[in-house]
Design an enzyme around this catalytic site. Structure first.
Site, PDB file in Angstrom:
ATOM      1  N   HIS A   1      10.165  -6.999   2.347  1.00  0.00           N
ATOM      2  CA  HIS A   1      10.247  -5.822   1.470  1.00  0.00           C
ATOM      3  C   HIS A   1      10.001  -4.594   2.325  1.00  0.00           C
ATOM      4  O   HIS A   1       9.599  -4.707   3.499  1.00  0.00           O
ATOM      5  CB  HIS A   1       9.209  -5.914   0.337  1.00  0.00           C
ATOM      6  CG  HIS A   1       7.911  -6.548   0.738  1.00  0.00           C
ATOM      7  ND1 HIS A   1       7.060  -5.975   1.663  1.00  0.00           N
ATOM      8  CD2 HIS A   1       7.329  -7.728   0.390  1.00  0.00           C
ATOM      9  CE1 HIS A   1       6.017  -6.765   1.830  1.00  0.00           C
ATOM     10  NE2 HIS A   1       6.145  -7.843   1.086  1.00  0.00           N
TER      11      HIS A   1
ATOM     12  N   GLU B   1       8.998 -13.961   2.154  1.00  0.00           N
ATOM     13  CA  GLU B   1       9.611 -12.763   1.560  1.00  0.00           C
ATOM     14  C   GLU B   1       9.639 -11.622   2.577  1.00  0.00           C
ATOM     15  O   GLU B   1       9.010 -11.686   3.631  1.00  0.00           O
ATOM     16  CB  GLU B   1       8.793 -12.318   0.339  1.00  0.00           C
ATOM     17  CG  GLU B   1       7.351 -11.955   0.711  1.00  0.00           C
ATOM     18  CD  GLU B   1       6.500 -11.500  -0.473  1.00  0.00           C
ATOM     19  OE1 GLU B   1       6.696 -12.018  -1.585  1.00  0.00           O
ATOM     20  OE2 GLU B   1       5.630 -10.635  -0.255  1.00  0.00           O
TER      21      GLU B   1
ATOM     22  N   HIS C   1       7.823 -12.701   6.126  1.00  0.00           N
ATOM     23  CA  HIS C   1       6.436 -13.129   6.344  1.00  0.00           C
ATOM     24  C   HIS C   1       6.039 -14.213   5.355  1.00  0.00           C
ATOM     25  O   HIS C   1       6.555 -14.270   4.239  1.00  0.00           O
ATOM     26  CB  HIS C   1       5.465 -11.948   6.272  1.00  0.00           C
ATOM     27  CG  HIS C   1       5.536 -11.166   4.996  1.00  0.00           C
ATOM     28  ND1 HIS C   1       6.509 -10.242   4.753  1.00  0.00           N
ATOM     29  CD2 HIS C   1       4.748 -11.174   3.884  1.00  0.00           C
ATOM     30  CE1 HIS C   1       6.327  -9.705   3.552  1.00  0.00           C
ATOM     31  NE2 HIS C   1       5.262 -10.259   2.990  1.00  0.00           N
TER      32      HIS C   1
ATOM     33  N   CYS D   1      -5.363  -8.330   1.161  1.00  0.00           N
ATOM     34  CA  CYS D   1      -4.060  -7.698   1.405  1.00  0.00           C
ATOM     35  C   CYS D   1      -4.026  -6.348   0.702  1.00  0.00           C
ATOM     36  O   CYS D   1      -4.170  -6.266  -0.515  1.00  0.00           O
ATOM     37  CB  CYS D   1      -2.932  -8.588   0.887  1.00  0.00           C
ATOM     38  SG  CYS D   1      -1.298  -7.860   1.128  1.00  0.00           S
TER      39      CYS D   1
ATOM     40  N   HIS E   1       2.125  -4.320   4.439  1.00  0.00           N
ATOM     41  CA  HIS E   1       0.856  -4.967   4.091  1.00  0.00           C
ATOM     42  C   HIS E   1      -0.161  -4.718   5.207  1.00  0.00           C
ATOM     43  O   HIS E   1       0.173  -4.837   6.386  1.00  0.00           O
ATOM     44  CB  HIS E   1       1.000  -6.489   3.997  1.00  0.00           C
ATOM     45  CG  HIS E   1       1.789  -7.004   2.851  1.00  0.00           C
ATOM     46  ND1 HIS E   1       1.638  -6.566   1.567  1.00  0.00           N
ATOM     47  CD2 HIS E   1       2.724  -7.984   2.796  1.00  0.00           C
ATOM     48  CE1 HIS E   1       2.453  -7.243   0.770  1.00  0.00           C
ATOM     49  NE2 HIS E   1       3.142  -8.096   1.496  1.00  0.00           N
TER      50      HIS E   1
HETATM   51 MN    MN Z   1       4.698  -9.544   1.031  1.00  0.00          MN
END
Ligand code: MN
Length: 155
Positions: free
Chosen positions: A66, A64, A104, A118, A70
């Site tokens: 975004h 994914e 990632h 995370c 993170h």
């Molecule tokens: Mn992610």
């Protein structure tokens, strides 16, 4: 918590008192397999959440990207991580920041559970999953193709 400290002791096997273990079923089509999620810390005063994800051997997180970032620390085992156009092996206490809008994925490639902390902002955009065309594009990089097939080239 009842004593007002919010203390939640660690339990055996990378679990914590009063923290629910959310288990995903093996759903390769949805882009994740054999992975659990625990929300360890979530507080408006922090503005961020700390989660613990763990994959069984051979499992992986969703591929994914975004806009949110993170902050990751590996906590258990070793495995491989795709970040952008780079595939790297990571092990206990290694740290990585995943920048905005960057593909990632984490994979438990070493025949053992692979778990990581995370940190994310409480307010964040929804992850995007790759289209078939984007997967084709990613696969043009041999190291990424090997990673996606679960047999990373890097030791
Ligand atoms: Mn992610």
């Amino acid at each position: 918590m009842t004593d007002g400290t919010n203390l939640r002791p660690a339990r055996e096997d990378f679990r914590w008192e009063s923290v629910e273990v959310l288990t995903y079923k093996a759903e390769a089509d949805a882009g994740f397999m054999a992975i659990t999620r625990q929300v360890l810390l979530k507080d408006a005063g922090l503005a961020c959440e700390l989660r613990y994800f763990e994959m069984a051997a051979g499992g992986y997180s969703s591929l994914e990207r975004h806009l949110h970032v993170h902050g990751v620390m590996i906590l258990r085992g070793s495995g491989h991580v795709l970040i952008g156009d780079s595939v790297r092996k990571m092990g206990p206490r290694d740290l990585v920041t995943i920048p905005p809008n960057t593909w990632h994925q984490f994979r438990a490639t070493e025949g053992e559970p692979f778990g990581f902390l995370c940190m994310v902002n409480c307010e964040r955009d929804r992850p995007q999953l790759p289209t078939p065309a984007e997967i084709t594009e990613l696969r043009k990089t041999p190291a990424i193709a090997a990673f996606l097939d679960g047999r990373p080239l890097t030791p």
